[in-house]
Motif scaffolding. Structure first.
Motif, PDB file in Angstrom:
ATOM      1  N   THR A 125      55.554  24.258   6.213  1.00  0.00           N
ATOM      2  CA  THR A 125      54.387  23.523   6.688  1.00  0.00           C
ATOM      3  C   THR A 125      54.452  22.041   6.346  1.00  0.00           C
ATOM      4  O   THR A 125      55.093  21.628   5.391  1.00  0.00           O
ATOM      5  N   GLY A 126      53.754  21.298   7.172  1.00  0.00           N
ATOM      6  CA  GLY A 126      53.483  19.896   6.923  1.00  0.00           C
ATOM      7  C   GLY A 126      51.996  19.756   6.698  1.00  0.00           C
ATOM      8  O   GLY A 126      51.253  20.746   6.735  1.00  0.00           O
ATOM      9  N   ARG A 127      51.558  18.523   6.504  1.00  0.00           N
ATOM     10  CA  ARG A 127      50.147  18.295   6.201  1.00  0.00           C
ATOM     11  C   ARG A 127      49.552  17.218   7.089  1.00  0.00           C
ATOM     12  O   ARG A 127      50.168  16.187   7.328  1.00  0.00           O
ATOM     13  N   PHE A 128      48.349  17.510   7.541  1.00  0.00           N
ATOM     14  CA  PHE A 128      47.568  16.508   8.269  1.00  0.00           C
ATOM     15  C   PHE A 128      46.925  15.572   7.267  1.00  0.00           C
ATOM     16  O   PHE A 128      46.633  15.961   6.132  1.00  0.00           O
ATOM     17  N   ASP A 129      46.623  14.358   7.706  1.00  0.00           N
ATOM     18  CA  ASP A 129      45.817  13.483   6.858  1.00  0.00           C
ATOM     19  C   ASP A 129      44.385  14.029   6.859  1.00  0.00           C
ATOM     20  O   ASP A 129      44.037  14.911   7.641  1.00  0.00           O
ATOM     21  N   ALA A 130      43.553  13.507   5.975  1.00  0.00           N
ATOM     22  CA  ALA A 130      42.202  14.041   5.776  1.00  0.00           C
ATOM     23  C   ALA A 130      41.371  13.997   7.050  1.00  0.00           C
ATOM     24  O   ALA A 130      40.624  14.947   7.354  1.00  0.00           O
ATOM     25  N   GLU A 131      41.501  12.929   7.830  1.00  0.00           N
ATOM     26  CA  GLU A 131      40.707  12.792   9.055  1.00  0.00           C
ATOM     27  C   GLU A 131      41.057  13.874  10.075  1.00  0.00           C
ATOM     28  O   GLU A 131      40.177  14.517  10.639  1.00  0.00           O
ATOM     29  N   VAL A 132      42.343  14.092  10.284  1.00  0.00           N
ATOM     30  CA  VAL A 132      42.769  15.124  11.239  1.00  0.00           C
ATOM     31  C   VAL A 132      42.450  16.508  10.691  1.00  0.00           C
ATOM     32  O   VAL A 132      41.999  17.382  11.434  1.00  0.00           O
ATOM     33  N   ALA A 133      42.664  16.716   9.398  1.00  0.00           N
ATOM     34  CA  ALA A 133      42.370  18.017   8.790  1.00  0.00           C
ATOM     35  C   ALA A 133      40.913  18.400   8.996  1.00  0.00           C
ATOM     36  O   ALA A 133      40.599  19.555   9.312  1.00  0.00           O
ATOM     37  N   ALA A 134      40.013  17.436   8.871  1.00  0.00           N
ATOM     38  CA  ALA A 134      38.593  17.706   9.088  1.00  0.00           C
ATOM     39  C   ALA A 134      38.326  18.065  10.545  1.00  0.00           C
ATOM     40  O   ALA A 134      37.512  18.939  10.842  1.00  0.00           O
ATOM     41  N   LEU A 135      39.025  17.418  11.441  1.00  0.00           N
ATOM     42  CA  LEU A 135      38.839  17.659  12.873  1.00  0.00           C
ATOM     43  C   LEU A 135      39.337  19.041  13.294  1.00  0.00           C
ATOM     44  O   LEU A 135      38.668  19.750  14.039  1.00  0.00           O
ATOM     45  N   VAL A 136      40.515  19.435  12.787  1.00  0.00           N
ATOM     46  CA  VAL A 136      41.118  20.703  13.218  1.00  0.00           C
ATOM     47  C   VAL A 136      40.780  21.873  12.303  1.00  0.00           C
ATOM     48  O   VAL A 136      41.116  23.012  12.612  1.00  0.00           O
TER      49      VAL A 136
END
Length: 174
Positions: A125-136
């Motif tokens: 796995t990779g990681r989304f930044d906080a903004e994208v993580a909140a969105l998805v």
């Protein structure tokens, strides 16, 4: 591996999941290159499907950014800055470069993406930044998901490229 009459490689008909996904993504990448083949700068800058401002030049810039974002930033966690200035996603045309240069940037990004994926498990796995993580609704994303998303992303934009190319010089086909 078999090829189509235009030279693109046909994805394996039977293979393990990593080879199958890589084969389909490579077919989509080759389709984009085919849609751009033989055109000059002026032709690739045209926006012939009104009212859209979309051009082949912009599509290639965008897909270079997509490769960089998903494989280098999200999956590999690298601090890879955007390739192009302007609106996010690479659609703002970089008129300081020729189309051949933009195509070369895209090809280099594809090569880096392939290096990053080589030998990696689809479950990594990779990681989304906080903004994208909140969105998805999540922070982690698997390589499998990224590859499937990139196949979809290229296929969608290759449909756009079909329309653009036909309006530029009448060339049609897969």
């Amino acid at each position: 591996m078999s090829t189509l009459p235009d030279g693109r490689r046909i994805p394996p008909l039977t293979a393990d999941e990593p080879a199958m996904l890589a084969g389909w993504l490579d077919l989509q990448r080759a389709t984009l290159a085919l849609k751009c083949a033989g055109l000059d700068d002026e032709q690739t800058l045209r926006t012939p499907v009104e009212p859209s401002g979309l051009s082949l030049f912009g599509l290639v810039q965008h897909l270079a950014e997509v490769e960089r974002e998903w494989f280098q930033q999200v999956f590999a966690g690298r601090d890879a800055k955007p390739l192009y200035e302007g609106e996010p996603g690479g659609f703002t045309l970089d008129r300081t470069r020729s189309f051949a240069e933009v195509l070369g940037v895209w090809e280099r990004e594809v090569a880096v993406s392939r290096e990053i994926c080589a030998g990696r498990s689809l479950d990594e796995t990779g990681r989304f930044d906080a903004e994208v993580a909140a969105l998805v609704g999540g922070e982690q994303v698997s390589l499998r998901w990224i590859l499937i998303h990139l196949i979809e992303e290229y296929a969608r934009h290759n449909g756009h490229a079909d329309l653009l190319r036909e309006r530029i010089d009448g060339v049609t086909g897969t």
